[in-house]
Design a protein around this motif. Structure first.
Motif, PDB file in Angstrom:
ATOM      1  N   THR B 267       0.833  -1.202   0.000  1.00 58.91           N
ATOM      2  CA  THR B 267       0.000   0.000   0.000  1.00 58.91           C
ATOM      3  C   THR B 267       0.868   1.252   0.000  1.00 58.91           C
ATOM      4  O   THR B 267       0.679   2.162  -0.818  1.00 58.91           O
ATOM      5  CB  THR B 267      -0.903   0.019   1.249  1.00 58.91           C
ATOM      6  OG1 THR B 267      -1.490  -1.266   1.389  1.00 58.91           O
ATOM      7  CG2 THR B 267      -1.962   1.063   1.133  1.00 58.91           C
ATOM      8  N   GLU B 268       1.826   1.252   0.928  1.00 57.11           N
ATOM      9  CA  GLU B 268       2.709   2.401   1.066  1.00 57.11           C
ATOM     10  C   GLU B 268       3.434   2.690  -0.257  1.00 57.11           C
ATOM     11  O   GLU B 268       3.523   3.835  -0.707  1.00 57.11           O
ATOM     12  CB  GLU B 268       3.722   2.085   2.179  1.00 57.11           C
ATOM     13  CG  GLU B 268       4.674   3.199   2.518  1.00 57.11           C
ATOM     14  CD  GLU B 268       3.999   4.329   3.277  1.00 57.11           C
ATOM     15  OE1 GLU B 268       3.028   4.037   3.990  1.00 57.11           O
ATOM     16  OE2 GLU B 268       4.430   5.488   3.134  1.00 57.11           O
ATOM     17  N   MET B 269       3.916   1.636  -0.885  1.00 56.48           N
ATOM     18  CA  MET B 269       4.678   1.829  -2.114  1.00 56.48           C
ATOM     19  C   MET B 269       3.801   2.417  -3.215  1.00 56.48           C
ATOM     20  O   MET B 269       4.174   3.393  -3.869  1.00 56.48           O
ATOM     21  CB  MET B 269       5.261   0.493  -2.579  1.00 56.48           C
ATOM     22  CG  MET B 269       6.134   0.634  -3.801  1.00 56.48           C
ATOM     23  SD  MET B 269       6.832  -0.920  -4.343  1.00 56.48           S
ATOM     24  CE  MET B 269       5.463  -1.640  -5.195  1.00 56.48           C
ATOM     25  N   ILE B 270       2.638   1.829  -3.409  1.00 60.79           N
ATOM     26  CA  ILE B 270       1.779   2.312  -4.494  1.00 60.79           C
ATOM     27  C   ILE B 270       1.318   3.734  -4.212  1.00 60.79           C
ATOM     28  O   ILE B 270       1.260   4.576  -5.111  1.00 60.79           O
ATOM     29  CB  ILE B 270       0.606   1.334  -4.707  1.00 60.79           C
ATOM     30  CG1 ILE B 270       1.187   0.012  -5.223  1.00 60.79           C
ATOM     31  CG2 ILE B 270      -0.402   1.904  -5.694  1.00 60.79           C
ATOM     32  CD1 ILE B 270       0.184  -1.036  -5.553  1.00 60.79           C
ATOM     33  N   ALA B 271       1.039   4.047  -2.943  1.00 62.06           N
ATOM     34  CA  ALA B 271       0.631   5.405  -2.606  1.00 62.06           C
ATOM     35  C   ALA B 271       1.743   6.399  -2.953  1.00 62.06           C
ATOM     36  O   ALA B 271       1.491   7.476  -3.520  1.00 62.06           O
ATOM     37  CB  ALA B 271       0.296   5.493  -1.119  1.00 62.06           C
ATOM     38  N   SER B 272       2.999   6.045  -2.655  1.00 66.71           N
ATOM     39  CA  SER B 272       4.119   6.947  -2.946  1.00 66.71           C
ATOM     40  C   SER B 272       4.318   7.119  -4.443  1.00 66.71           C
ATOM     41  O   SER B 272       4.594   8.220  -4.921  1.00 66.71           O
ATOM     42  CB  SER B 272       5.400   6.412  -2.310  1.00 66.71           C
ATOM     43  OG  SER B 272       5.262   6.410  -0.912  1.00 66.71           O
ATOM     44  N   ILE B 273       4.173   6.014  -5.153  1.00 64.93           N
ATOM     45  CA  ILE B 273       4.347   6.111  -6.608  1.00 64.93           C
ATOM     46  C   ILE B 273       3.246   6.971  -7.211  1.00 64.93           C
ATOM     47  O   ILE B 273       3.471   7.768  -8.119  1.00 64.93           O
ATOM     48  CB  ILE B 273       4.395   4.706  -7.236  1.00 64.93           C
ATOM     49  CG1 ILE B 273       5.701   4.021  -6.798  1.00 64.93           C
ATOM     50  CG2 ILE B 273       4.327   4.784  -8.761  1.00 64.93           C
ATOM     51  CD1 ILE B 273       5.867   2.613  -7.273  1.00 64.93           C
ATOM     52  N   THR B 274       2.026   6.859  -6.641  1.00 66.69           N
ATOM     53  CA  THR B 274       0.934   7.704  -7.121  1.00 66.69           C
ATOM     54  C   THR B 274       1.276   9.179  -6.909  1.00 66.69           C
ATOM     55  O   THR B 274       1.025  10.020  -7.774  1.00 66.69           O
ATOM     56  CB  THR B 274      -0.363   7.366  -6.374  1.00 66.69           C
ATOM     57  OG1 THR B 274      -0.563   5.963  -6.444  1.00 66.69           O
ATOM     58  CG2 THR B 274      -1.547   8.075  -6.982  1.00 66.69           C
ATOM     59  N   THR B 275       1.864   9.498  -5.763  1.00 71.56           N
ATOM     60  CA  THR B 275       2.295  10.871  -5.505  1.00 71.56           C
ATOM     61  C   THR B 275       3.261  11.341  -6.598  1.00 71.56           C
ATOM     62  O   THR B 275       3.142  12.457  -7.115  1.00 71.56           O
ATOM     63  CB  THR B 275       2.987  10.958  -4.129  1.00 71.56           C
ATOM     64  OG1 THR B 275       2.126  10.415  -3.145  1.00 71.56           O
ATOM     65  CG2 THR B 275       3.310  12.389  -3.774  1.00 71.56           C
TER      66      THR B 275
END
Lengths: 607, 594
Positions: B267-275
């Motif tokens: 979750t954390e990774m995908i959220a950061s990549i979305t940013t």
């Protein structure tokens, strides 16, 4: 129970020390993962500043810089995820390995504990340590360790990042944390307390239901339905009350932790906003803080739970240590030689045995005293100066009232008890000097409770000599008079007997237990009231069948029914641990003493 | 013969019928309806909370664009107040919603639990013979817990999550369509990845649970059978066996840890990549590189904020399906149980039976399994005050006679009458007050010894109950307890011996004062002293009462007014001991084997 002493458990340290390198590596991974995680809001702040300066200076390379930052963010996210996964794999995986080793040691210890330990403790007491407590230790060595390390590192690294950006805003943003930490700690303790209560209330609900259903005949028979339902409703209502209490504590905790994040951000905005306007602070730096604070608020909310789990783990460890400290009292003699037993001549000299009061011997702190067990509270002398000699191949019958010491005698002769006074010789060798392997093969016991394992019938019969040939198993089954039952079983010898042998009748279980002992071809066969579970007719048939077998080996036949021992070469009558009469059947009958009285009462029904 | 308990029902669980979803939901609604106001209230609070959550990033956007990056100063205070207000509303909304929904759910489940219990009390005994108690307990505990899950984190929360996501998407689209599409592109990726990884995680977890329970079952067996293990010197084999399952468990745990670890980082990774994506695409607009429309920095930040917040409800939603599924399975079981046919109700105008206790079995036919009759054409008349001893081989149907007399089972043919009234015409409770039953295993309820003695008549005074107990010689026994008669009975009466439990059962009869007594004499071995106390007590209990006793002791048989030998489903012989022995029939044969 104090949590401190549990955490100092030498057992845990030994098990963990074996893998301390892995733990250290895991901690390094946590540091890397945390640093990369905090990099993301840092980069976001940088990007915002880049955009802002790009807007004002209209420089062309602003977008290129922005793209570089975005790429950096992707890299940090990917690497961070990698390290985070790695840290969990390492530390959580390690805890599973540590606990695996713990289980292994625990079970090895259980196998060595003397029968007296199992007499004093219920299976449930032992199991709760092997299951629940081990589970809690797993939590301690895994998630708890991980979260504590992670939270510490997060605070250290996070505060460094924040101080680097702006010391004043750091102080402002973190100001509410101590209050919330205190609040969360108390609430977490409350939540865990109430959830335990809720769990135990669920236990009460199901115990009440179990009681009602098991007693359904009695309840209907006595027309107690309404009262019983009221009792159940009461338990169910208490359950609802507890559940609502839990909801109350929970609904205070989670929203408050969210509120904490909001409040911190608000404080930073109040102080930082004017600073940005005055040009003392870059807007990107202000936004970084929102990111940092969001990351830090998470573990602050869960720290309370982690600390409670730590306490539970420590208490569990203490209980496991207690079990591991139970002494192994029956050991194989050093330098025991093999092949000492020849024909099985048995000589017992001045055998005394007393059950010490349960409180004076090592026992687990939550052991329940069972009133049915001898020596429960006060300790009791069970055997007093018992002496006899049994020539090889002879049969000895032992009778006496409940509690006369019959089972204790069998236990002493099979070294299930620590013999303290008196001696037992087998073909001239002290029983205690026999090698375990020879002892177990030459002295076979058919215990009172015919315990079978939930495996096939054949496996149960060959329990003492796994891998015995079918012929050997069949022969044992034949001698024990079990052959004729095989046809009625769905898969004959390969039938799974079910838990504790429930698929078999009481008599079948008993005969399987006899077959199990017979298969070893022991020199000495000890039958502890083995025929009490079968009806008279079957008992007679089995005895008749065992006769040729008993001719070749020394046999002790303990019985409740006098009739069972009537054909023995020699009979001992035990009363209150003493041999009160001994001799042959007709001799004892003539004497008109205890034996004769028992015979008349049981055989002729003169009450 | 005691009915075969729990046989042939081993796999009933897996074949439990699936009820139509519509029926199930209607049934659930039937129980929810009385508490629906709480439900609506909770729902309203849920929407309030969603609104507050969505408002915060918007305020932050305004703060950045209007106050931080612009020189405008008036109104900043109002914005701060608004922000605080939203945080407070969110707190209230979350807390209130949790409380209201939990109360609605728990109240519903309480009603359901009580209904399950009430229903169980009305089911015929045959049902209990074929259903293990453990499974039924599971219905009212584990299964109801699963339904509880459906309430507290299921349906209502799903609605909240969906509303949150829909409104958030709406806001993003209205802010900037192109950027919204770019950033929302990560959502399907996220869902696919989570569902994919979670499928493996769940499989690993299921395997872990199975292995763990297997190992624990094996361990439990090894510990219970430790005496045998040690007696037969099989410690090493046992250790190997345990090692095998321990290692199996460890591998399963490590597999499970692997997927859990991946999941925790996902979750954390995908959220950061979305940013990063938002910066990429949005940055161009902010810098005016896309020409026409210029995006504000505050809007860009709002995008980052909204996207981060969306991952929580997304994760939750992907979990809900399992909760829903488990709830439905539990619902199948619970409402399936409630659909079991109960016993026939008591007649509207029950027959009143009064008299000295004449018992008649008139050509009674019965079988636990109707195709295998236990009794057929069974006739027996017991006169008032007569003491009848029932004897016969194991399985001849002695216990059945008692079970039928108290109507625990319904006879297939013939009639049973008490003082002339057909017992089927009587109210069950009236019948059972007149016929006192004592079974072999005395069932003790939690409570004190005294409470257990006056079970049938709770209004009996302490003195009266104690007098009855003293009459039977219980006084000697309770002396060893610190609280005497008020000593609590341990679970299943473990702190009492078999003989003591029997005495309590006899005392119960003295307190209840039934006209007829149906008694299955205990077979357990007791010492001579207890034996004679029991015999005296039995004598006292049977005095002046019509009694049917399944006799196991010779003394009891000899004292009987009449011995009834049961075999082949009917009465073979009747008479007194000496006569029957002399007759040399079935009784003489039984006696010889005793």
């Amino acid at each position: 129970m104090s949590s401190g002493s549990g955490l100092r458990s030498p057992l845990l340290w030994r098990l963990c020390a074996r893998r301390r390198g892995v733990y250290a590596f895991g901690a390094l991974l946590v540091i890397a993962a945390v640093a990369l995680r905090l990099t993301v809001p840092t980069l976001l702040g940088e990007a915002i500043d880049e955009l802002r300066s790009g807007l004002s200076s209209r420089s062309d390379n602003a977008y290129d810089d922005l793209v570089a930052i975005a790429w950096g963010m992707v890299g940090a996210a990917a690497l961070g995820a990698l390290f985070r996964t790695g840290s969990r794999l390492t530390i959580l995986g390690n805890s599973r390995r540590v606990v695996h080793d713990l289980r292994e040691e625990l079970f090895a210890h259980l196998l060595r504990l003397p029968p007296s330990f199992y007499v004093r403790h219920r299976t449930g007491t032992v199991m709760s340590r092997c299951v629940n407590d081990v589970q809690n230790v797993q939590g301690l060595t895994g998630p708890v360790f991980l979260y504590l390390v992670e939270t510490t590192i997060l605070y250290v690294v996070g505060l460094t990042f924040m101080l680097w950006t702006n010391p004043l805003l750091t102080v402002v943003g973190v100001a509410p944390f101590p209050v919330f930490l205190w609040f969360a700690r108390r609430l977490a303790a409350r939540v865990q307390h109430v959830s335990r209560e809720l769990q135990s209330q669920l236990g009460s609900v199901s115990a009440k239901l179990d009681e009602s259903l098991t007693g359904q005949r009695v309840i209907r028979g006595l027309a107690l339905e309404d009262r019983d339902r009221a009792a159940f409703e009461e338990e169910a209502r208490i359950y609802r009350a507890r559940a609502l209490e839990l909801a109350n504590a929970r609904s205070l905790l989670t929203p408050s932790m969210v509120f904490l994040g909001g409040l911190s951000s608000l404080l930073v905005l109040i102080v930082g906003g004017p600073m940005v306007s005055r040009g003392e602070l870059e807007v990107g730096d202000l936004l970084k803080f929102f990111g940092y604070l969001a990351i830090l608020a998470g573990p602050t909310g869960t720290l309370g739970f982690v600390l409670s789990s730590m306490q539970r783990g420590a208490a569990a460890l203490e209980r496991i240590d207690e079990l591991m400290a139970m002494p192994v009292t029956i050991r194989e003699a050093e330098g025991a030689e093999a092949d000492r037993v020849k024909g099985g001549r048995l000589e017992v000299r001045g055998l005394d045995f007393a059950f010490p009061p349960i409180r004076s011997v090592p026992h687990l702190s939550d052991a329940e005293v069972d009133v049915d067990h001898p020596g429960a509270e006060h300790g009791r002398e069970v055997l007093r100066d018992v002496s006899f000699t049994l020539e090889a191949g002879q049969t000895l019958g032992v009778v006496g009232a409940t509690g006369a010491g019959k089972t204790t005698l069998i236990r002493a002769l099979s070294r299930q008890l620590e013999i303290e006074r008196g001696q037992v010789f087998v073909d001239g060798t002290d029983l205690c000097d026999l090698a375990f392997e020879e002892l177990r093969q030459q002295v076979a016991v058919v215990p009172q409770d015919a315990f079978l394992f939930s495996r096939t019938l054949a496996e149960n019969v060959a329990f003492g000599a796994p891998g015995s040939s079918t012929e050997v198993v069949n022969e044992a089954v034949r001698i024990a008079h079990l052959s004729q039952d095989l046809d009625a079983l769905p898969h004959g010898l390969e039938t799974l007997v079910g838990e504790r042998g429930v698929q078999l009748s009481g008599g079948q279980r008993q005969r399987a237990s006899i077959a199990r002992a017979v298969l070893l071809e022991p020199a000495i066969l000890l039958l502890d009231d083995a025929l009490s579970a079968v009806d008279n007719e079957t008992a007679d048939r089995i005895l008749l069948a065992l006769e040729p077998l008993m001719k070749d080996r020394t046999t002790i036949l303990v019985a409740h029914r006098v009739r069972t021992v009537a054909r023995a070469d020699h009979i001992l009558v035990l009363d209150d641990g003493r041999v009160v009469e001994s001799g042959g059947h007709s001799e004892l009958l003539k004497r008109g003493g205890t034996y004769a009285a028992m015979w008349h009462k049981q055989e002729e029904g003169v009450a | 013969m005691t009915p075969p308990a729990g046989h042939g029902s081993r796999d009933q669980d897996s074949t439990a019928r699936r009820l139509p979803r519509g029926y199930l939901l209607a049934q659930i609604w039937r129980f929810v309806r009385p508490h629906q106001r709480l439900l609506w209230f909770g729902l309203a609070l849920l929407f309030l909370n969603v609104g507050a959550r969505l408002g915060q990033p918007w305020l932050m956007k305004t703060a950045i664009d209007d106050f931080l990056l612009d020189e405008e100063q008036t109104g900043f205070v109002w914005l701060l107040v608004g922000y605080l207000g939203l945080a407070v509303v969110e707190w209230l909304g979350r807390r209130g919603q949790l409380l209201a929904l939990e109360r609605a759910g728990q109240s519903t489940l309480l009603d359901l639990r009580i209904e399950v219990f009430r229903h169980l009390q009305r089911l015929p005994m045959r049902f209990f013979d074929r259903t293990p108690v453990g499974r039924l307990v599971g219905r009212a505990t584990t299964d109801i817990e699963a339904l509880q899950e459906l309430f507290s984190s299921g349906l209502v929360t799903v609605l909240g999550d969906i509303v949150f996501l829909a409104v958030a998407v709406g806001i993003l689209v209205s802010l900037d369509l192109e950027l919204a599409l770019a950033s929302l592109a990560s959502v399907p990726v996220f869902l696919a990845a989570t569902i994919f990884v979670r499928r493996f995680a769940r499989k690993a977890y299921t395997e872990l649970r199975t292995r763990l329970s297997q190992m624990n079952a094996d361990l439990h067996e090894q510990v219970s059978g430790m005496e045998v293990v040690q007696l037969f010197g099989q410690e090493e084999q046992s250790a190997h066996r345990f090692s095998d399952s321990n290692q199996g468990l460890r591998s399963a745990q490590l597999r499970s840890v692997r997927w859990e670890s991946v999941l925790s980082a996902l979750t954390e990774m995908i959220a950061s990549i979305t940013t990063a994506v938002v910066l990429w695409v949005g940055g161009r607009s902010v810098l005016g590189l896309d020409g026409d429309e210029v995006l504000s920095i505050g809007t860009l930040y709002a995008f980052v904020d909204y996207m981060r917040q969306m991952f929580v409800p997304l994760t939750d939603l992907s979990l809900r399906y399992t909760v829903f599924q488990n709830g439905m399975i539990a619902g199948d079981r619970i409402f399936g149980l409630l659909k079991e046919e109960p016993e026939s109700p008591d007649p509207a105008e029950p027959a009143v039976s009064e008299g000295a206790g004449v018992v008649e079995f008139d050509a009674v036919g019965f079988g636990y399994d109707p195709s295998r009759p236990v009794l057929s054409g069974f006739n027996l008349r017991v006169a008032p005050g007569e003491r009848v001893a029932l004897v016969g081989a194991t399985g001849a149907g002695k216990s059945t006679v008692l079970n039928l007399l108290t109507r625990l089972y319904e006879i297939d043919s013939g009639a049973i009458r008490l003082d002339g009234a057909d017992i089927r015409e009587m109210a069950r409770q009236d019948l059972r007050r007149r016929v006192g039953v004592v079974t072999q295993d005395v069932f003790l309820f939690s409570g004190s010894i005294l409470d257990n003695i006056r079970l049938a008549r709770p209004d009996t005074s302490d003195e009266e109950a104690i007098r009855a107990a003293e009459e039977l010689g219980l006084g000697e026994i309770v002396k060893r307890f610190p609280n005497g008669y008020y000593e609590p009975v341990a679970e299943r009466g473990r702190n009492l011996s078999a003989g003591e439990r029997q005495l309590i059962a006899f005392a119960r009869v003295l307190v209840a004062q039934p006209d007829v007594i149906a008694l299955d004499e205990a077979t357990s071995n007791v010492d001579a002293e207890t034996e004679s106390i029991l015999q005296r007590a039995l004598h006292r209990v049977m005095a002046n009462r019509t009694s049917l006793v399944i006799a196991h002791r010779l003394a009891t048989v000899r004292e009987a007014d009449r011995i009834v030998v049961i075999g082949g489903g009917e009465v073979l012989e009747t008479g007194r001991h000496e006569d029957l022995v002399q007759a040399g029939g079935a009784y003489a044969e039984l006696d010889r084997l005793r």
